[in-house]
Design a protein around this motif. Structure first.
Motif, PDB file in Angstrom:
ATOM      1  N   GLU A  55       0.841  -1.200   0.000  1.00 10.02           N
ATOM      2  CA  GLU A  55       0.000   0.000   0.000  1.00 10.02           C
ATOM      3  C   GLU A  55       0.875   1.248   0.000  1.00 10.02           C
ATOM      4  O   GLU A  55       0.581   2.220  -0.678  1.00 10.02           O
ATOM      5  N   ILE A  79       2.220   1.843  -3.413  1.00 12.00           N
ATOM      6  CA  ILE A  79       1.234   2.475  -4.304  1.00 12.00           C
ATOM      7  C   ILE A  79       1.112   3.964  -3.969  1.00 12.00           C
ATOM      8  O   ILE A  79       1.157   4.817  -4.866  1.00 12.00           O
ATOM      9  N   ASN A  80       0.979   4.266  -2.697  1.00 13.52           N
ATOM     10  CA  ASN A  80       0.832   5.664  -2.301  1.00 13.52           C
ATOM     11  C   ASN A  80       2.015   6.516  -2.732  1.00 13.52           C
ATOM     12  O   ASN A  80       1.837   7.644  -3.183  1.00 13.52           O
ATOM     13  N   PHE A 112       1.716   6.931 -12.826  1.00 13.28           N
ATOM     14  CA  PHE A 112       0.375   6.416 -13.086  1.00 13.28           C
ATOM     15  C   PHE A 112       0.416   4.882 -13.104  1.00 13.28           C
ATOM     16  O   PHE A 112       1.173   4.273 -13.850  1.00 13.28           O
ATOM     17  N   LEU A 113      -0.431   4.285 -12.248  1.00 10.61           N
ATOM     18  CA  LEU A 113      -0.515   2.816 -12.193  1.00 10.61           C
ATOM     19  C   LEU A 113      -1.922   2.394 -12.582  1.00 10.61           C
ATOM     20  O   LEU A 113      -2.880   3.122 -12.343  1.00 10.61           O
ATOM     21  N   TRP A 114      -2.054   1.240 -13.192  1.00 10.62           N
ATOM     22  CA  TRP A 114      -3.405   0.749 -13.457  1.00 10.62           C
ATOM     23  C   TRP A 114      -3.421  -0.780 -13.437  1.00 10.62           C
ATOM     24  O   TRP A 114      -2.369  -1.416 -13.441  1.00 10.62           O
ATOM     25  N   ASP A 115      -4.633  -1.307 -13.357  1.00  7.39           N
ATOM     26  CA  ASP A 115      -4.853  -2.757 -13.286  1.00  7.39           C
ATOM     27  C   ASP A 115      -4.019  -3.429 -12.192  1.00  7.39           C
ATOM     28  O   ASP A 115      -3.257  -4.359 -12.450  1.00  7.39           O
ATOM     29  N   ILE A 116      -4.199  -2.919 -10.991  1.00 10.22           N
ATOM     30  CA  ILE A 116      -3.454  -3.507  -9.865  1.00 10.22           C
ATOM     31  C   ILE A 116      -4.208  -4.734  -9.375  1.00 10.22           C
ATOM     32  O   ILE A 116      -5.391  -4.652  -9.041  1.00 10.22           O
ATOM     33  N   LYS A 117      -3.541  -5.868  -9.381  1.00  9.17           N
ATOM     34  CA  LYS A 117      -4.190  -7.110  -8.965  1.00  9.17           C
ATOM     35  C   LYS A 117      -3.336  -7.759  -7.869  1.00  9.17           C
ATOM     36  O   LYS A 117      -2.168  -8.048  -8.087  1.00  9.17           O
ATOM     37  N   LYS A 118      -3.971  -7.953  -6.767  1.00  2.05           N
ATOM     38  CA  LYS A 118      -3.263  -8.614  -5.671  1.00  2.05           C
ATOM     39  C   LYS A 118      -3.150 -10.107  -5.987  1.00  2.05           C
ATOM     40  O   LYS A 118      -4.134 -10.740  -6.366  1.00  2.05           O
ATOM     41  N   GLN A 119      -1.972 -10.652  -5.859  1.00  4.32           N
ATOM     42  CA  GLN A 119      -1.796 -12.068  -6.136  1.00  4.32           C
ATOM     43  C   GLN A 119      -1.973 -12.892  -4.860  1.00  4.32           C
ATOM     44  O   GLN A 119      -2.710 -13.834  -4.803  1.00  4.32           O
ATOM     45  N   ASN A 164      -0.851 -12.468  -0.265  1.00  4.53           N
ATOM     46  CA  ASN A 164      -0.613 -11.523   0.823  1.00  4.53           C
ATOM     47  C   ASN A 164       0.501 -10.522   0.556  1.00  4.53           C
ATOM     48  O   ASN A 164       0.418  -9.374   0.955  1.00  4.53           O
ATOM     49  N   ILE A 193      -4.314   5.091  -0.014  1.00  8.83           N
ATOM     50  CA  ILE A 193      -4.883   3.809   0.360  1.00  8.83           C
ATOM     51  C   ILE A 193      -4.119   3.245   1.557  1.00  8.83           C
ATOM     52  O   ILE A 193      -2.907   3.389   1.664  1.00  8.83           O
ATOM     53  N   TYR A 224      -4.875  -2.863   0.869  1.00  7.40           N
ATOM     54  CA  TYR A 224      -5.432  -3.407  -0.359  1.00  7.40           C
ATOM     55  C   TYR A 224      -5.299  -4.921  -0.362  1.00  7.40           C
ATOM     56  O   TYR A 224      -4.216  -5.476  -0.341  1.00  7.40           O
ATOM     57  N   ARG A 284      -7.635  -8.498  -2.056  1.00  6.60           N
ATOM     58  CA  ARG A 284      -8.658  -8.814  -3.050  1.00  6.60           C
ATOM     59  C   ARG A 284     -10.075  -8.661  -2.494  1.00  6.60           C
ATOM     60  O   ARG A 284     -11.008  -8.386  -3.216  1.00  6.60           O
ATOM     61  N   ILE A 319     -10.029  -5.408  -7.940  1.00 11.08           N
ATOM     62  CA  ILE A 319      -8.744  -4.924  -8.447  1.00 11.08           C
ATOM     63  C   ILE A 319      -8.816  -3.408  -8.540  1.00 11.08           C
ATOM     64  O   ILE A 319      -9.907  -2.840  -8.606  1.00 11.08           O
ATOM     65  N   ILE A 320      -7.642  -2.786  -8.519  1.00 15.15           N
ATOM     66  CA  ILE A 320      -7.614  -1.332  -8.699  1.00 15.15           C
ATOM     67  C   ILE A 320      -7.381  -1.078 -10.183  1.00 15.15           C
ATOM     68  O   ILE A 320      -6.290  -1.288 -10.703  1.00 15.15           O
ATOM     69  N   ARG A 321      -8.447  -0.668 -10.837  1.00 12.54           N
ATOM     70  CA  ARG A 321      -8.376  -0.501 -12.288  1.00 12.54           C
ATOM     71  C   ARG A 321      -7.481   0.672 -12.668  1.00 12.54           C
ATOM     72  O   ARG A 321      -6.716   0.604 -13.615  1.00 12.54           O
ATOM     73  N   GLU A 322      -7.623   1.748 -11.861  1.00 10.71           N
ATOM     74  CA  GLU A 322      -6.850   2.937 -12.153  1.00 10.71           C
ATOM     75  C   GLU A 322      -6.574   3.660 -10.861  1.00 10.71           C
ATOM     76  O   GLU A 322      -7.429   3.680  -9.979  1.00 10.71           O
ATOM     77  N   ILE A 323      -5.414   4.237 -10.742  1.00 12.84           N
ATOM     78  CA  ILE A 323      -5.171   5.034  -9.545  1.00 12.84           C
ATOM     79  C   ILE A 323      -4.302   6.230  -9.909  1.00 12.84           C
ATOM     80  O   ILE A 323      -3.254   6.097 -10.534  1.00 12.84           O
TER      81      ILE A 323
END
Lengths: 397, 104
Positions: free
Chosen positions: A24, A27-28, A36-43, A45, B57, B60, B62, B82-86
């Motif tokens: 987190e 990201i912050n 710029f980040l996009w499509d963040i998917k947690k895999q 923990n 945030i 985060y 799922r 999911i975070i599509r955009e940030i």
């Protein structure tokens, strides 16, 4: 969204795998530094997948170090990577350039000459003349001076009323308008008679100038004098005055046409056996590919031409011709009397209509049938018309 | 320190300015999120959530996302999010959203 995705693709981006315990925070910090980040998917923990632009990725290192995250690229996507991949392939680049040049060169030639609008003029005459003026398949399209060609064509072919030539893509479009031949007129001041152009029975006769020579109801033959341009002097019968006869002579005329139809028709039927030959068309040459001899006794030939063109106007000088030979056999078919009659009548009717001038008014149509001894049906179509049969003729001419 | 002094004077200046701004905004009936510095939440069904004007945030996963805003922490629970955009202005969450909790 689509636009954004396209933009990202053009700019190029990487899919990265980030592993650590302060995701987190990672990201912050990225957000804080305008990455710029996009499509963040947690895999799981302690790991996530995310997408970041190439530019942003270069700024990630210090953040990753601070947050003690491990960053690994899993996929590279976008145009910059594709270009980079092809940068070293010289032959590919050369090929692409050659292809573009070739396309440009090929589209600067004329490959098709289309002529439209002709009716009575022979197309061959037009194409020959155009060819002699340098408008033919295979010439450079920049070399065609349309104004000059138009002028030359108008001067050399008298039947043309107008001609337009446009070069569009690899096509030359020639549209012609034919001149309608003016009827041969006798000048107003030259004395003339009006005579019958064909046989008929006079219905009405109106002389605007001249002397009527026939009455309604009279039967006239071709060439007979209808309105005379000679007017006798009332005082002196030996002297006559000559005028230019004008008048309308409407007469009943008949047109007849016969047609014989056999009740046993011979029709051609395809047997289903087909031989196919292919030919390549390259520039203006035709190359046959493994042509087989067609040993059918009787066949129908169907030719299909397929050209390659960019759009409608950029016709490229390649194509194939597919010739299909369908074997046929003759089949006798007996048709009913009614059918035969109908066939004969319609055929005769069509023939007779072709002969009737457009100015004539059709009054009556009669159809008669005769059955001959040899089994044929004969249709006789008689069309009665009313038309102006008067034509001018010079006196003494 | 000169820099601290500068900031302080700026804050002091900003307070009356904010008051004036609020009054003008109320008079002109401007949307509150523009003037009051509160987040704007936009949801499309239960599959999309956009939070504008957030601070950062906090968590985060799922199945759980916590976002810090000026009115407190917004806790989102759901499945496969999911975070599509940030960006610094907004965050867009996609997935099955089950609940939104505002913790002040």
């Amino acid at each position: 969204m689509l636009f954004l995705r396209l933009w990202n693709y053009i700019r190029g981006y990487v899919i990265i795998f980030v592993e650590g315990y302060f995701l987190e925070k990672f990201i912050n910090m990225c957000i804080h530094r305008q990455i710029f980040l996009w499509d963040i998917k947690k895999q799981n923990n302690s790991a996530m997948l995310l997408k970041v632009s190439i530019k942003g990725f270069k700024l990630l290192r210090p953040i990753a170090r601070k947050t003690r995250c491990r960053v690994r690229i899993t996929k590279k996507r976008g145009l910059p990577f594709v270009i980079n991949r092809y940068r070293r392939r010289k032959t590919f680049a050369v090929g692409a350039i050659v292809c573009i040049i070739l396309l440009y060169v090929l589209t600067s030639f004329v490959w098709v000459v289309e002529i439209e609008g002709y009716e009575t003029i022979d197309v061959q005459v037009l194409t020959d003349k155009l060819e002699s003026l340098g408008v033919k398949p295979g010439v450079l399209k920049y070399g065609i001076d349309t104004d000059k060609v138009v002028n030359e064509m108008m001067l050399s072919i008298r039947e043309l009323a107008w001609i337009g030539i446009t070069v569009k893509g690899t096509k030359v479009k020639v549209s012609v308008e034919e001149a309608i031949k003016p009827p041969e007129l006798i000048p107003k001041d030259v004395p003339c008679d009006i005579v019958a152009a064909k046989d008929g029975i006079i219905k009405t006769i109106i002389a605007k100038n001249g002397r009527e020579m026939v009455k309604p109801g009279d039967t006239v033959v071709k060439g007979q004098l209808l309105i005379s341009g000679e007017i006798p002097n009332k005082n002196d019968p030996t002297k006559t005055r000559l005028v230019h006869a004008i008048g309308m002579v409407n007469a009943r005329t008949w047109y007849e046409e016969r047609c014989k139809v056999n009740t046993v028709l011979i029709e051609k039927e395809r047997t289903g056996t087909v031989e196919t030959n292919y030919s390549l068309v390259l520039l203006t040459k035709q190359i046959d590919l493994f042509h087989k001899d067609v040993d059918f006794e009787d066949y129908e030939k169907v030719e299909v031409r397929k050209g390659i063109s960019l759009g409608e106007d950029f016709v490229l000088p390649f194509g194939i011709i597919i010739q299909k030979f369908h074997e046929v056999r003759k089949v006798e078919r007996e048709i009913s009397l009614e059918e035969a009659k109908q066939l004969a009548a319609s055929s005769a009717h069509k023939d007779v209509l072709a002969r009737i001038p457009s100015t004539a008014q059709i009054v009556d149509t009669r159809t008669e049938f005769k059955q001959n001894e040899d089994g044929t049906i004969e249709a006789v179509v008689i069309v009665e018309c009313i038309e102006d049969i008067g034509v001018t003729r010079k006196i003494g001419g | 320190m000169p820099s601290k002094k500068m900031r302080k004077s700026k804050e002091e200046k900003a307070k009356p300015r904010e008051k004036i701004r609020r009054k003008i905004a109320e008079a002109l009936e401007l949307p509150k999120d523009v003037t009051l510095n509160v987040p704007r939440l936009t949801m499309i069904g239960t599959s999309n959530l956009i939070i504008e004007n957030y601070k950062g945030i906090i968590e985060y996963e799922r199945d759980k996302i916590r976002v810090n805003t000026s009115i407190g922490i917004i806790s989102i629970t759901g499945e496969g999010m999911i975070i599509r955009e940030i960006t610094s202005e907004d965050i867009m969450v996609e997935g099955e959203i089950n609940s939104l909790i505002f913790m002040k």
